[in-house]
Every structure is written in structure tokens, then in C-alpha cells.
Design a protein around this motif. Sequence first.
Motif, short mmCIF file in Angstrom:
data_model
loop_
_atom_site.label_atom_id
_atom_site.label_comp_id
_atom_site.label_asym_id
_atom_site.label_seq_id
_atom_site.Cartn_x
_atom_site.Cartn_y
_atom_site.Cartn_z
N GLU A 90 1.06 -0.81 -0.16
CA GLU A 90 0.04 0.18 0.09
C GLU A 90 0.62 1.58 0.05
O GLU A 90 0.76 2.53 0.22
N ARG A 91 2.03 1.30 -0.03
CA ARG A 91 3.02 2.21 0.00
C ARG A 91 2.72 2.89 -0.93
O ARG A 91 3.11 4.45 -1.09
N PHE A 92 2.35 2.58 -2.31
CA PHE A 92 2.62 3.07 -3.45
C PHE A 92 0.86 3.93 -3.67
O PHE A 92 1.07 4.25 -4.98
N SER A 93 0.26 3.15 -3.54
CA SER A 93 -1.35 3.99 -3.39
C SER A 93 -1.47 5.14 -3.55
O SER A 93 -1.40 5.53 -2.44
N GLY A 94 -2.56 5.77 -4.34
CA GLY A 94 -3.28 7.43 -4.24
C GLY A 94 -1.77 8.24 -4.80
O GLY A 94 -2.23 8.93 -5.27
N PHE A 95 -0.25 7.86 -5.34
CA PHE A 95 0.44 7.83 -6.66
C PHE A 95 0.63 7.86 -7.45
O PHE A 95 2.08 8.40 -8.07
N ALA A 96 0.25 6.69 -7.98
CA ALA A 96 0.76 6.08 -9.02
C ALA A 96 0.41 7.08 -10.41
O ALA A 96 2.09 6.62 -10.95
N ASP A 97 0.13 8.11 -10.29
CA ASP A 97 0.12 9.20 -11.45
C ASP A 97 1.58 10.03 -11.57
O ASP A 97 1.88 9.56 -12.54
N ASP A 151 -3.49 -1.90 -6.62
CA ASP A 151 -4.39 -2.39 -7.54
C ASP A 151 -3.83 -0.53 -8.36
O ASP A 151 -4.34 -0.75 -10.01
N ASP A 152 -3.49 0.44 -8.29
CA ASP A 152 -3.37 1.30 -8.49
C ASP A 152 -1.99 1.65 -9.41
O ASP A 152 -2.99 2.03 -10.79
N MET A 153 -1.38 1.55 -9.05
CA MET A 153 0.10 1.08 -9.84
C MET A 153 -0.67 0.23 -10.72
O MET A 153 -0.60 0.57 -12.39
N ARG A 154 -1.25 -0.98 -11.02
CA ARG A 154 -1.53 -1.85 -12.29
C ARG A 154 -2.46 -1.48 -12.98
O ARG A 154 -2.37 -1.54 -14.22
N SER A 155 -3.31 -0.44 -12.73
CA SER A 155 -4.41 0.30 -13.39
C SER A 155 -3.82 0.94 -14.39
O SER A 155 -4.31 1.03 -15.37
#
Length: 273
Positions: free
Chosen positions: A12-19, A75-79
Amino acid sequence: MIPEGNLRSNVERFSGFADVYDRYRPEAPKLVVELLSNYLERKPDLVMDLGCGTGLSTLVWRDRAERVIGVEPNDDMRSIAEAKLRALPGSGHTSFVPGYSNQLNAADESVDIITCSQSFHWMEPVSTLEEARRVLKPGGIFAAYDCDWPPVLDWRLEQEYNLLSEKADALIARETEQEEQAVKRNKNEHLQNLRNSGVFRYTREIVFHNKEICDAERYVGLLLSQGGLQTVFKLGLGELEPDIERFRTHARELFRGGTKEILFSYRLRLGIK
């Protein structure tokens, strides 16, 4: 359910800022593809890119392997990776799937090359390398590679970059319980972990550099794409804002509205089964 050996805090460290991550981080250098393909001595039938994030390290294999699978539990990164893939023509042999490095959906001895770009330090190494033993073909390659932060440009700006990263880590340690913190393993131990695994008949480290063009916005974006900074933002802490604004100002002064060449230094640790 997260398989044993994996931490939810790491995922979850990378959730929310994948963009932000995808916009500013470097794509994997083409030299990685050339080096590993040369060691394999043929075009790979199947490449698996573990902890592939937004696909920056996966899509470089798109025309250099028969099949490419990016494995990413976030999920955020993979999307974002999946959205980029949909926009590319003729990408039917490339896919992105949810999964974990120590529990791969792959048959025994079916994979030619496994890569971990900026990701192996987030994985439990013993079980990950045991899974590599299972799925790699004889002669298959496991490669973990990372670039050094910050990229080479100007010592004053680099110093500010490092100080901000250190401040972010200190704030996270102060504001969160230890069991809630992501566990980042020592990258300098990657090669020894490969050797200790007993999986590989040959191991080595390869050091190389890659030059890219950069402007002030991107150099600041590289800082903001670091997980430590983003964790501080997600905690709602504003203590770093004055330092970030100073860093932004100094970057703009250095670039003067133009671009400069920056240097990413890479360290690739590989093992041949």
C-alpha cells in the motif's frame, strides 16, 4: 489474502500517487533488455517483471520477447499499466496481472527471464528466490536492478534532495507505529541474497549509466515520486512543505526554464540458474 512473507504496508506504500510515479520516474533502460537477452543467448519466450508498478520496466520488453507478464499487487499502480497497454497497438502478448513475487501463477520451468526493477527491496528475498527456482527454466535469468537516487546533476540540489528524503523517513518513524511502516530492505545485500539462495550457478553485479533529458518540473517530480515523501503527504503532515518549495525554487533557478542532461546510475544484480 496476502501470501505469507508479504507485508500490506509494502503493497500500500504506493497507493494514491501512481500517476505521479508514472509521470516522472524513468523507464527501464533498453540496455537492460540487451544485457539480459545476450546472457540468455536468444529471444526470450517469457519474461516476468515482478513488482512492475505502472509498467515502466515491463513495456520495454514488448517487442523483445514472445510473451511479457507484469506482476503487480498494487491496484493503483497496475491500473495505469493496463491503461497504457490498451493504448498500444499489437500488444496481445503483453499482460499485467495481480500477484506476489513468492507466489507466481506460472508453471514449473516456464520462464526465461525474471526482472525486478526498483522492487526487489520490497520483497521477502528467500521465498522470492525459491519461487524463481521453481519457475525459471534451466539457464533462465533473475535480474534485480535499481538506479541510485538522486540522479546526477548538481551537488547542492542533490544534497537538498537527500535531506528531504531523510526528513520524510524521520517523520514516518515518529508518526507511525513500527508494524505499520513499510519494510525497505538493503539493496546492497541483493547480490549476496542471490548467492546465498543456492539457486544460481553464476551471479554478478553490472554497473552502468543512462542519460536522460530533464527540466525543473521533472527533477522536482522525481523527488515527489519517492514513497517516503508520499507517505508523509498521506499522513497529512505539512512540515516538509517549506523545504519542498525551496527545493522547487532552487531547481527552477538551476534549469532557467530549459532542460539539462541528468545521469541515472544503475546497479543490476543477476543470477543464472
